[in-house]
Write an enzyme that holds these catalytic residues in place. Sequence first.
Site, short mmCIF file in Angstrom:
data_model
loop_
_atom_site.label_atom_id
_atom_site.label_comp_id
_atom_site.label_asym_id
_atom_site.label_seq_id
_atom_site.Cartn_x
_atom_site.Cartn_y
_atom_site.Cartn_z
N ARG A 102 7.51 -20.36 52.37
CA ARG A 102 8.16 -19.20 51.73
C ARG A 102 9.42 -19.63 50.98
O ARG A 102 9.72 -19.11 49.91
CB ARG A 102 8.50 -18.14 52.79
CG ARG A 102 7.27 -17.35 53.23
CD ARG A 102 7.46 -16.72 54.58
NE ARG A 102 8.46 -15.68 54.59
CZ ARG A 102 9.17 -15.35 55.66
NH1 ARG A 102 8.99 -15.97 56.81
NH2 ARG A 102 10.04 -14.38 55.60
N ARG A 160 7.65 -12.01 63.47
CA ARG A 160 6.68 -11.95 62.37
C ARG A 160 5.81 -13.20 62.36
O ARG A 160 6.29 -14.30 62.61
CB ARG A 160 7.44 -11.84 61.04
CG ARG A 160 7.79 -10.43 60.71
CD ARG A 160 8.67 -10.33 59.51
NE ARG A 160 8.24 -11.11 58.35
CZ ARG A 160 8.81 -11.01 57.15
NH1 ARG A 160 9.79 -10.15 56.96
NH2 ARG A 160 8.40 -11.74 56.15
N ARG A 177 14.29 -15.16 64.61
CA ARG A 177 14.32 -13.74 64.21
C ARG A 177 13.31 -12.88 65.00
O ARG A 177 12.15 -13.26 65.17
CB ARG A 177 14.02 -13.66 62.71
CG ARG A 177 14.02 -12.25 62.19
CD ARG A 177 14.24 -12.24 60.72
NE ARG A 177 13.02 -12.49 59.97
CZ ARG A 177 12.92 -12.24 58.66
NH1 ARG A 177 13.93 -11.75 57.99
NH2 ARG A 177 11.80 -12.49 58.04
N LYS A 209 18.36 -9.75 53.14
CA LYS A 209 18.07 -8.65 52.21
C LYS A 209 17.72 -7.36 52.94
O LYS A 209 18.19 -6.29 52.59
CB LYS A 209 16.90 -9.01 51.28
CG LYS A 209 17.16 -10.17 50.34
CD LYS A 209 16.04 -10.33 49.33
CE LYS A 209 14.66 -10.60 49.92
NZ LYS A 209 14.55 -11.87 50.65
N ARG A 212 9.52 -10.39 42.61
CA ARG A 212 9.59 -11.78 43.09
C ARG A 212 9.08 -12.75 42.04
O ARG A 212 9.12 -13.96 42.29
CB ARG A 212 8.73 -11.92 44.35
CG ARG A 212 9.51 -11.91 45.66
CD ARG A 212 8.47 -12.00 46.75
NE ARG A 212 8.91 -12.50 48.02
CZ ARG A 212 9.25 -11.73 49.05
NH1 ARG A 212 9.29 -10.43 48.93
NH2 ARG A 212 9.56 -12.27 50.21
P1 AMP Z 1 9.25 -10.09 53.02
O1 AMP Z 1 9.15 -9.08 54.12
O2 AMP Z 1 9.96 -9.57 51.80
O3 AMP Z 1 9.78 -11.41 53.47
O4 AMP Z 1 7.74 -10.36 52.53
C1 AMP Z 1 6.77 -10.90 53.40
C2 AMP Z 1 5.58 -11.40 52.61
O5 AMP Z 1 4.99 -10.30 51.89
C3 AMP Z 1 5.89 -12.43 51.53
O6 AMP Z 1 5.97 -13.75 52.06
C4 AMP Z 1 4.70 -12.25 50.60
O7 AMP Z 1 3.52 -12.82 51.15
C5 AMP Z 1 4.50 -10.73 50.63
N1 AMP Z 1 5.32 -10.07 49.58
C6 AMP Z 1 6.37 -9.21 49.77
N2 AMP Z 1 6.87 -8.82 48.58
C7 AMP Z 1 6.14 -9.43 47.63
C8 AMP Z 1 6.18 -9.44 46.21
N3 AMP Z 1 7.09 -8.75 45.54
N4 AMP Z 1 5.25 -10.19 45.57
C9 AMP Z 1 4.31 -10.88 46.23
N5 AMP Z 1 4.23 -10.94 47.55
C10 AMP Z 1 5.12 -10.22 48.27
#
Ligand code: AMP
Length: 213
Positions: A171, A160, A127, A13, A88
């Site tokens: 996740r 990360r 990654r 994404k 989400r």
């Molecule tokens: P990402 O970078 O999109 O993989 O997000 C990393 C982490 O941020 C996720 O595993 C969640 O803990 C938090 N996070 C990101 N976007 C959301 C969202 N829309 N709702 C809740 N938690 C989020």
Amino acid sequence: MRIILLGPPGAGKGTQAKSMSESLDIVHISSGDLLRDHQSRGTELGDTARSYMQQGLLVPDDLIIGMIEERIKLPDAQNGYVLDGFPRTVEQALALEKALEKQGETIDTVANISVSEEELILRLGGRWICRNCQRPYHEVNSAPRKHGKCDDCEGELYQREDDVSEAVSKRIKVFAEQTVPLIGYYSDKEILVQVDGEGSIEGVRKSLLNAVA
Ligand code: AMP
């Protein structure tokens, strides 16, 4: 144009949203990047979000919704955006819809990028991300030219905290339980398109651009 990219962690994404935002001249809004930025600035939101993120859990809806509502009101978002990582949950989708309704706006397209679970685990395990421009690399599939340095900006590459195996499995599970219902939600609204995320980065990019055209 307002676009949402849905897909499990590791579906690509971030990479695709960045590239689409450049092609379509709209901003890329990543909820994960916004949260990591809050963490590095040491804000209250960043501190609260940290423990959820480390465990691979979702940050509570009210915190995320407020953060995104503020972000989409900024001047650079008025021409449109690609949302990456938000919504989400169905509750987040409903809140977004309400916020847009107030401005007489709607989401044009939701693209769901699908990738098998085995492939996701392989991708997230290797990654590395640029600390400066957030460009992702993979130690096997797309290694940087210089070890530990970004090809684009020479920024330092890091892994990360939530790309460690326990958090990765969590996740993926959280995605299946809390985010997959959004596929039906947007399909009912007839704005959902399905994109196979297992091809090359360029192939997926073309499919996405065709899907939103
Ligand atoms: P990402 O970078 O999109 O993989 O997000 C990393 C982490 O941020 C996720 O595993 C969640 O803990 C938090 N996070 C990101 N976007 C959301 C969202 N829309 N709702 C809740 N938690 C989020």
